[in-house]
Scaffold this motif. Structure first.
Motif, PDB file in Angstrom:
ATOM      1  N   THR A 261       5.306   1.480  -4.597  1.00 19.15           N
ATOM      2  CA  THR A 261       6.757   1.355  -4.728  1.00 19.15           C
ATOM      3  C   THR A 261       7.474   2.244  -3.720  1.00 19.15           C
ATOM      4  O   THR A 261       8.406   1.799  -3.030  1.00 19.15           O
ATOM      5  CB  THR A 261       7.201   1.718  -6.156  1.00 19.15           C
ATOM      6  OG1 THR A 261       6.531   0.871  -7.093  1.00 19.15           O
ATOM      7  CG2 THR A 261       8.695   1.565  -6.316  1.00 19.15           C
ATOM      8  N   GLU A 263       6.390   3.487  -0.867  1.00 21.52           N
ATOM      9  CA  GLU A 263       6.143   3.115   0.527  1.00 21.52           C
ATOM     10  C   GLU A 263       6.460   1.647   0.809  1.00 21.52           C
ATOM     11  O   GLU A 263       6.271   1.176   1.921  1.00 21.52           O
ATOM     12  CB  GLU A 263       4.687   3.405   0.900  1.00 21.52           C
ATOM     13  CG  GLU A 263       4.327   4.874   0.893  1.00 21.52           C
ATOM     14  CD  GLU A 263       5.042   5.654   1.993  1.00 21.52           C
ATOM     15  OE1 GLU A 263       5.487   5.027   2.991  1.00 21.52           O
ATOM     16  OE2 GLU A 263       5.160   6.882   1.855  1.00 21.52           O
ATOM     17  N   ARG A 264       6.913   0.933  -0.210  1.00 19.76           N
ATOM     18  CA  ARG A 264       7.279  -0.485  -0.075  1.00 19.76           C
ATOM     19  C   ARG A 264       6.108  -1.308   0.462  1.00 19.76           C
ATOM     20  O   ARG A 264       6.243  -2.077   1.422  1.00 19.76           O
ATOM     21  CB  ARG A 264       8.510  -0.645   0.816  1.00 19.76           C
ATOM     22  CG  ARG A 264       9.734   0.061   0.257  1.00 19.76           C
ATOM     23  CD  ARG A 264      10.959  -0.124   1.113  1.00 19.76           C
ATOM     24  NE  ARG A 264      12.121   0.538   0.533  1.00 19.76           N
ATOM     25  CZ  ARG A 264      13.335   0.531   1.074  1.00 19.76           C
ATOM     26  NH1 ARG A 264      13.558  -0.106   2.219  1.00 19.76           N
ATOM     27  NH2 ARG A 264      14.324   1.158   0.479  1.00 19.76           N
ATOM     28  N   CYS A 265       4.961  -1.136  -0.175  1.00 17.55           N
ATOM     29  CA  CYS A 265       3.766  -1.869   0.248  1.00 17.55           C
ATOM     30  C   CYS A 265       3.964  -3.367   0.040  1.00 17.55           C
ATOM     31  O   CYS A 265       4.541  -3.807  -0.961  1.00 17.55           O
ATOM     32  CB  CYS A 265       2.542  -1.401  -0.544  1.00 17.55           C
ATOM     33  SG  CYS A 265       1.950   0.237  -0.057  1.00 17.55           S
ATOM     34  N   THR A 266       3.460  -4.136   0.998  1.00 21.60           N
ATOM     35  CA  THR A 266       3.538  -5.592   0.919  1.00 21.60           C
ATOM     36  C   THR A 266       2.181  -6.230   0.626  1.00 21.60           C
ATOM     37  O   THR A 266       2.127  -7.373   0.172  1.00 21.60           O
ATOM     38  CB  THR A 266       4.069  -6.170   2.239  1.00 21.60           C
ATOM     39  OG1 THR A 266       3.206  -5.769   3.319  1.00 21.60           O
ATOM     40  CG2 THR A 266       5.478  -5.685   2.513  1.00 21.60           C
ATOM     41  N   PRO A 289       5.713  -2.647  -7.918  1.00 23.11           N
ATOM     42  CA  PRO A 289       6.104  -2.770  -6.516  1.00 23.11           C
ATOM     43  C   PRO A 289       6.344  -4.229  -6.139  1.00 23.11           C
ATOM     44  O   PRO A 289       5.807  -5.149  -6.766  1.00 23.11           O
ATOM     45  CB  PRO A 289       4.896  -2.204  -5.766  1.00 23.11           C
ATOM     46  CG  PRO A 289       3.741  -2.420  -6.689  1.00 23.11           C
ATOM     47  CD  PRO A 289       4.295  -2.257  -8.066  1.00 23.11           C
ATOM     48  N   ALA A 290       7.144  -4.438  -5.110  1.00 22.71           N
ATOM     49  CA  ALA A 290       7.471  -5.795  -4.656  1.00 22.71           C
ATOM     50  C   ALA A 290       6.437  -6.257  -3.635  1.00 22.71           C
ATOM     51  O   ALA A 290       6.698  -6.323  -2.431  1.00 22.71           O
ATOM     52  CB  ALA A 290       8.871  -5.823  -4.064  1.00 22.71           C
ATOM     53  N   ASP A 292       3.961  -8.707  -1.498  1.00 28.27           N
ATOM     54  CA  ASP A 292       4.074 -10.046  -0.926  1.00 28.27           C
ATOM     55  C   ASP A 292       2.830 -10.887  -1.216  1.00 28.27           C
ATOM     56  O   ASP A 292       2.923 -12.090  -1.442  1.00 28.27           O
ATOM     57  CB  ASP A 292       4.284  -9.944   0.592  1.00 28.27           C
ATOM     58  CG  ASP A 292       4.404 -11.305   1.249  1.00 28.27           C
ATOM     59  OD1 ASP A 292       5.415 -11.982   1.004  1.00 28.27           O
ATOM     60  OD2 ASP A 292       3.471 -11.697   1.991  1.00 28.27           O
TER      61      ASP A 292
END
Length: 398
Positions: A261, A263-266, A289-290, A292
């Motif tokens: 979350t 580090e905005r991991c994809t 976390p968001a 992909d």
């Protein structure tokens, strides 16, 4: 071989000509293309591609100063920190062969790998010295250390003072880049020899599909880098694509949710137990976390876990199949094709897979669709063989 024209499955013609290829350029080329982009988040610091490559070249120079040279085998006993890619790509840049050692092994097991591989030296992290140091002593192998204050020779301190190599030492495509030791569940571990061509082709191929890595991706590095899944699929494809790699020294589900979350991991890659643990952590109140997309390997992921993960995290989970001897990827549920839970999808580009009759040691008899047999693989991913074990190589590569 019926259904597979050409040389027998796994057959590899001898290399000729003057072609060169070094897996060190997985990092080196990305450093040239994106020098200022963040490559690595680890140990509370952020390293750009340019800085990470220069650190690797300094490690190469420091290793050369300690007597390691092209063709030598360097054993690495390191955890998931920035020290791993620095030493790994530094050794490859020097033209040495990397022998990653499982950080969970005990002294006797490490000793066997050091002896069997003919390691020129062992590079050991300070926290792993209780097992690594006596193993190096028993095997008669020189010991180099990192993150071990007061211990000499300290490779990280030497590297900090060394001017970097100008460039990576050229290697032939069929020179051995890494020797990966199998688990040894049916006997002593075998050293799987992976060439520069094996490694580069698996990374370049899977970076495009199934992993679809992009420079704007942020990848969680929770798989151990000493293992082929974390080393090739996470570190290799991530750095090759110019993505950002966020390392965890040790997997913990709640910490992984917080880190992904923050580090905005994809992208997430993991084994089934990690997916189960992450789902439970969310049920316990953990952050979501968001992501992909996510990828699972190592063993079969229960269909219910896959469905629950996709529902909770809102991203597709791609299952696949690989093995150390195949560099490692063989097949995956590929982007753009229907995903079928509980299956491993289609072979990656350049790889052929068939089902053959088991128990035929000297020939391969491909079975008809719907019959049960053993998996046979042919392609750029098939290993060069088992180190110093021609009998096992003949049994595996027909």
């Amino acid at each position: 071989m019926p259904g597979l024209p050409g040389p027998p499955c796994g057959g590899r013609p001898a290399m000729t000509g003057g072609a060169t290829l070094s897996a060190a350029h997985v990092l080196g080329e990305s450093a040239r293309q994106w020098p200022g982009a963040v490559a690595l988040v680890a140990d509370g610091t952020r390293l750009t591609y340019g800085a990470l490559w220069q650190d690797a070249l300094r490690h190469a120079a420091a290793l050369r100063g300690q007597g390691v040279g092209p063709g030598d085998r360097l054993a690495l006993l390191l955890s998931n920190t920035a020290r791993f890619p620095k030493a790994y790509y530094g050794a490859l840049a020097l033209g040495a062969t990397v022998v990653p050692v499982n950080a969970l092994l005990r002294t006797a097991e490490i000793t066997y790998i050091l002896r069997h591989s003919g390691a020129r030296a062992l590079l050991c992290e300070g926290s792993l010295l209780p097992e690594g140091e006596p193993a190096a002593r028993a095997a008669g192998v020189p010991l180099l250390t990192v993150a071990a204050p007061g211990r000499s020779p300290s490779l990280d301190e030497l590297a900090a003072r060394c001017p970097p190599l100008d460039t990576a030492v050229p290697r032939a495509p069929d020179d051995i880049a890494v020797v990966l030791y199998t688990s040894g569940t049916t006997g002593r571990p075998k050293g799987v020899m992976i060439s520069h061509l094996n490694l580069m082709m698996n990374i370049d191929t899977t970076m495009l599909a199934p992993f679809a890595m992009r420079p704007d991706d942020v990848v969680l590095g929770c798989l151990p880098l000493f293992h082929t899944f974390g080393q090739v699929c996470v570190m290799g494809t991530g750095l090759r694509a110019g993505a950002r790699l966020v390392l965890m020294p040790r997997f913990d589900a709640h910490a992984a949710l917080d880190l992904m979350t923050a580090e905005r991991c994809t992208v997430l890659m993991g084994v089934p137990t990690m997916y189960v643990a992450l789902l439970q952590a969310v049920r316990d109140g953990g952050r979501r976390p968001a992501l992909d997309r996510a990828y699972c390997g190592g063993s079969a992921l229960p269909a219910r876990v896959l469905e629950d993960f996709e529902a909770v995290f809102g991203c597709p989970v791609h299952e696949g199949y690989g093995l150390t001897e195949a560099s490692p990827c063989v097949a995956y549920n590929l982007p753009g094709r229907p995903r079928v839970p509980g299956t491993v999808g289609h072979p990656i580009r350049g790889v052929e897979v068939r089902i053959a009759r088991p128990g035929t040691a000297e020939r391969i008899e491909v079975l008809a669709a719907g019959e049960t047999g053993e998996i046979v693989v042919r392609g750029h991913n098939v290993m060069a063989g088992y180190l110093d074990d021609p009998a096992a190589t003949r049994a595996a590569v027909v």
